[in-house]
Design an enzyme around this catalytic site. Sequence first.
Site, PDB file in Angstrom:
ATOM      1  N   ARG A  76       0.837  -1.218   0.000  1.00 18.52           N
ATOM      2  CA  ARG A  76       0.000   0.000   0.000  1.00 18.52           C
ATOM      3  C   ARG A  76       0.867   1.260   0.000  1.00 18.52           C
ATOM      4  NH1 ARG A  76      -4.313  -0.820   4.504  1.00 18.52           N
ATOM      5  NH2 ARG A  76      -5.022   1.238   3.823  1.00 18.52           N
ATOM      6  N   HIS A  82      -6.812   6.541  12.329  1.00 17.03           N
ATOM      7  CA  HIS A  82      -6.336   5.162  12.194  1.00 17.03           C
ATOM      8  C   HIS A  82      -4.865   5.073  11.822  1.00 17.03           C
ATOM      9  CE1 HIS A  82     -10.795   4.015  11.407  1.00 17.03           C
ATOM     10  NE2 HIS A  82     -10.545   4.193  12.690  1.00 17.03           N
TER      11      HIS A  82
HETATM   12  C1  BV8 Z   1     -11.474  -0.824  18.845  1.00 12.02           C
HETATM   13  C2  BV8 Z   1      -6.303   0.986   9.539  1.00 12.02           C
HETATM   14  C3  BV8 Z   1     -11.367  -1.402  21.153  1.00 12.02           C
HETATM   15  C4  BV8 Z   1      -6.010  -0.285   8.856  1.00 12.02           C
HETATM   16  C5  BV8 Z   1      -8.602   0.751  10.156  1.00 12.02           C
HETATM   17  C6  BV8 Z   1     -18.874  -5.531  16.043  1.00 12.02           C
HETATM   18  C7  BV8 Z   1     -19.701  -4.413  15.955  1.00 12.02           C
HETATM   19  C8  BV8 Z   1     -19.178  -3.120  16.075  1.00 12.02           C
HETATM   20  C9  BV8 Z   1     -17.810  -2.920  16.272  1.00 12.02           C
HETATM   21  C10 BV8 Z   1     -16.997  -4.023  16.332  1.00 12.02           C
HETATM   22  C11 BV8 Z   1     -17.508  -5.324  16.225  1.00 12.02           C
HETATM   23  N1  BV8 Z   1     -16.473  -6.178  16.322  1.00 12.02           N
HETATM   24  C12 BV8 Z   1     -15.316  -5.488  16.494  1.00 12.02           C
HETATM   25  C13 BV8 Z   1     -15.635  -4.175  16.509  1.00 12.02           C
HETATM   26  C14 BV8 Z   1     -14.686  -3.037  16.677  1.00 12.02           C
HETATM   27  C15 BV8 Z   1     -13.949  -2.776  15.372  1.00 12.02           C
HETATM   28  C16 BV8 Z   1     -14.934  -2.497  14.261  1.00 12.02           C
HETATM   29  O1  BV8 Z   1     -15.536  -1.429  14.204  1.00 12.02           O
HETATM   30  N2  BV8 Z   1     -15.098  -3.488  13.362  1.00 12.02           N
HETATM   31  C17 BV8 Z   1     -16.024  -3.297  12.258  1.00 12.02           C
HETATM   32  C18 BV8 Z   1     -15.449  -4.000  11.016  1.00 12.02           C
HETATM   33  C19 BV8 Z   1     -17.367  -3.882  12.661  1.00 12.02           C
HETATM   34  N3  BV8 Z   1     -13.155  -1.602  15.609  1.00 12.02           N
HETATM   35  C20 BV8 Z   1     -11.907  -1.731  16.099  1.00 12.02           C
HETATM   36  O2  BV8 Z   1     -11.332  -2.779  16.262  1.00 12.02           O
HETATM   37  C21 BV8 Z   1     -11.255  -0.419  16.488  1.00 12.02           C
HETATM   38  N4  BV8 Z   1     -10.705  -0.549  17.789  1.00 12.02           N
HETATM   39  O3  BV8 Z   1     -12.669  -0.936  18.810  1.00 12.02           O
HETATM   40  O4  BV8 Z   1     -10.712  -0.993  19.960  1.00 12.02           O
HETATM   41  C22 BV8 Z   1     -10.322  -1.368  22.183  1.00 12.02           C
HETATM   42  C23 BV8 Z   1     -10.424  -0.444  23.211  1.00 12.02           C
HETATM   43  C24 BV8 Z   1      -9.452  -0.426  24.182  1.00 12.02           C
HETATM   44  C25 BV8 Z   1      -8.360  -1.310  24.119  1.00 12.02           C
HETATM   45  C26 BV8 Z   1      -8.246  -2.219  23.051  1.00 12.02           C
HETATM   46  C27 BV8 Z   1      -9.224  -2.252  22.064  1.00 12.02           C
HETATM   47  C28 BV8 Z   1     -10.109  -0.090  15.534  1.00 12.02           C
HETATM   48  C29 BV8 Z   1     -10.674   0.241  14.185  1.00 12.02           C
HETATM   49  C30 BV8 Z   1      -9.555   0.781  13.292  1.00 12.02           C
HETATM   50  C31 BV8 Z   1      -9.214  -0.267  12.279  1.00 12.02           C
HETATM   51  N5  BV8 Z   1      -8.265   0.277  11.316  1.00 12.02           N
HETATM   52  N6  BV8 Z   1      -7.700   1.257   9.342  1.00 12.02           N
HETATM   53  C32 BV8 Z   1      -5.796  -0.019   7.403  1.00 12.02           C
HETATM   54  O5  BV8 Z   1      -6.222   1.040   6.890  1.00 12.02           O
HETATM   55  O6  BV8 Z   1      -5.176  -0.900   6.802  1.00 12.02           O
HETATM   56  S1  BV8 Z   1     -10.197   0.820   9.678  1.00 12.02           S
HETATM   57  C33 BV8 Z   1     -10.354   0.848   7.996  1.00 12.02           C
HETATM   58  O7  BV8 Z   1     -11.787   0.954   7.763  1.00 12.02           O
HETATM   59  C34 BV8 Z   1      -9.795   2.057   7.290  1.00 12.02           C
HETATM   60  O8  BV8 Z   1      -9.215   3.019   8.128  1.00 12.02           O
HETATM   61  C35 BV8 Z   1     -11.027   2.650   6.635  1.00 12.02           C
HETATM   62  O9  BV8 Z   1     -10.959   4.000   6.466  1.00 12.02           O
HETATM   63  C36 BV8 Z   1     -12.006   2.318   7.676  1.00 12.02           C
HETATM   64  C37 BV8 Z   1     -13.428   2.571   7.429  1.00 12.02           C
HETATM   65  O10 BV8 Z   1     -13.734   2.223   6.102  1.00 12.02           O
HETATM   66  P1  BV8 Z   1     -14.220   3.406   5.149  1.00 12.02           P
HETATM   67  O11 BV8 Z   1     -13.190   4.468   5.145  1.00 12.02           O
HETATM   68  O12 BV8 Z   1     -15.601   3.803   5.530  1.00 12.02           O
HETATM   69  O13 BV8 Z   1     -14.152   2.694   3.755  1.00 12.02           O
HETATM   70  P2  BV8 Z   1     -15.242   1.761   3.115  1.00 12.02           P
HETATM   71  O14 BV8 Z   1     -14.623   1.067   1.964  1.00 12.02           O
HETATM   72  O15 BV8 Z   1     -15.921   0.964   4.189  1.00 12.02           O
HETATM   73  O16 BV8 Z   1     -16.338   2.803   2.561  1.00 12.02           O
HETATM   74  C38 BV8 Z   1     -15.987   3.627   1.482  1.00 12.02           C
HETATM   75  C39 BV8 Z   1     -17.184   4.514   1.212  1.00 12.02           C
HETATM   76  O17 BV8 Z   1     -16.818   5.408   0.158  1.00 12.02           O
HETATM   77  C40 BV8 Z   1     -18.402   3.741   0.732  1.00 12.02           C
HETATM   78  O18 BV8 Z   1     -19.554   4.226   1.399  1.00 12.02           O
HETATM   79  C41 BV8 Z   1     -18.461   4.048  -0.773  1.00 12.02           C
HETATM   80  O19 BV8 Z   1     -19.785   4.093  -1.256  1.00 12.02           O
HETATM   81  C42 BV8 Z   1     -17.850   5.423  -0.802  1.00 12.02           C
HETATM   82  N7  BV8 Z   1     -17.216   5.810  -2.063  1.00 12.02           N
HETATM   83  C43 BV8 Z   1     -16.662   5.018  -3.016  1.00 12.02           C
HETATM   84  N8  BV8 Z   1     -16.180   5.810  -4.025  1.00 12.02           N
HETATM   85  C44 BV8 Z   1     -16.431   7.106  -3.672  1.00 12.02           C
HETATM   86  C45 BV8 Z   1     -17.076   7.111  -2.428  1.00 12.02           C
HETATM   87  N9  BV8 Z   1     -17.462   8.246  -1.810  1.00 12.02           N
HETATM   88  C46 BV8 Z   1     -17.207   9.409  -2.438  1.00 12.02           C
HETATM   89  N10 BV8 Z   1     -16.580   9.490  -3.642  1.00 12.02           N
HETATM   90  C47 BV8 Z   1     -16.183   8.362  -4.277  1.00 12.02           C
HETATM   91  N11 BV8 Z   1     -15.572   8.453  -5.470  1.00 12.02           N
END
Ligand code: BV8
Length: 233
Positions: free
Chosen positions: A55, A103
């Site tokens: 990346r 992040h």
């Molecule tokens: C934590 C770095 C606790 C890595 C990233 C169950 C339910 C709820 C939550 C959880 C669960 N199980 C686990 C969890 C928690 C978990 C989580 O949320 N999981 C999700 C999958 C359910 N979260 C965590 O683990 C977080 N930590 O909770 O810690 C804790 C507390 C104390 C002590 C210890 C632990 C950590 C989360 C961070 C993870 N790291 N990134 C990397 O980048 O390689 S997250 C990763 O997803 C990226 O950063 C990315 O940005 C992020 C979110 O994705 P989006 O940016 O939204 O991208 P996506 O593709 O999803 O969407 C793109 C959008 O753009 C779409 O809507 C599309 O339509 C649109 N689009 C497309 N083209 C265009 C456009 N829009 C405009 N113009 C265009 N041209």
Amino acid sequence: MKIVALTGAGISAESGLATFRSSGGLWNQYRIEDVASIDAWNRDPKLVLEFYNMRRRELAHAKPNAAHLALTRLAEFATMKIITQNVDDLHEKAGSKDIIHLHGELTKVRSSLNDNLIYPVGYQDICLGDLAPDGSQLRPHIVWFGEAVPLIPDAIEEVLKADMIIIIGTSMQVYPAAGLIQYAGPGTEIIYIDPEAGNKKVLGKQVRYLNGKAGDLLPPLVEELRIEFDKIR
Ligand code: BV8
């Protein structure tokens, strides 16, 4: 007028960087659990390092697009804060200054023993055996799934103060980042730019959904806001 831009992978899509969950996104090629979680790092650090090296190499050639540049114009007449989930440096390359990288950042690495020992790496590869000065293996300065998000309190503070929040290119599926919008005050205007904006729903909030690409919709929105600002100045 304080404006917060809450950006996700979608704002970088038109710069050629894969999003995570749209079709053909990164998570279609890799399982999160295998490359972007703390368990993956403990299980197979070589694979994780390769994932981020790939990346970083891709990012070296990526350019900011019209959406990133529109946000720099917005900062000319409004107090702007960018809160991004993205680990790319396209907001910086566009000239934006006030950025919170929730992040982490691809262009930085850190000691795997001490989160505060952070080093710029640009677009270079990091391999097993590349050590921090403290002798630990260098790791990407990225918040992995299962790791805490240390900048969330700073981001909440910005959202609480915002008169307007523009959500750009995020599926709002990753927490706690996705929960930030709930801190928006009752009088805060919320605009959501996304090609799938039509089927997004921000619970309990009045939102102006703009259906389309950030590169197409953000420049005219910024000009609309500039005209409004000039009227009230
Ligand atoms: C934590 C770095 C606790 C890595 C990233 C169950 C339910 C709820 C939550 C959880 C669960 N199980 C686990 C969890 C928690 C978990 C989580 O949320 N999981 C999700 C999958 C359910 N979260 C965590 O683990 C977080 N930590 O909770 O810690 C804790 C507390 C104390 C002590 C210890 C632990 C950590 C989360 C961070 C993870 N790291 N990134 C990397 O980048 O390689 S997250 C990763 O997803 C990226 O950063 C990315 O940005 C992020 C979110 O994705 P989006 O940016 O939204 O991208 P996506 O593709 O999803 O969407 C793109 C959008 O753009 C779409 O809507 C599309 O339509 C649109 N689009 C497309 N083209 C265009 C456009 N829009 C405009 N113009 C265009 N041209």
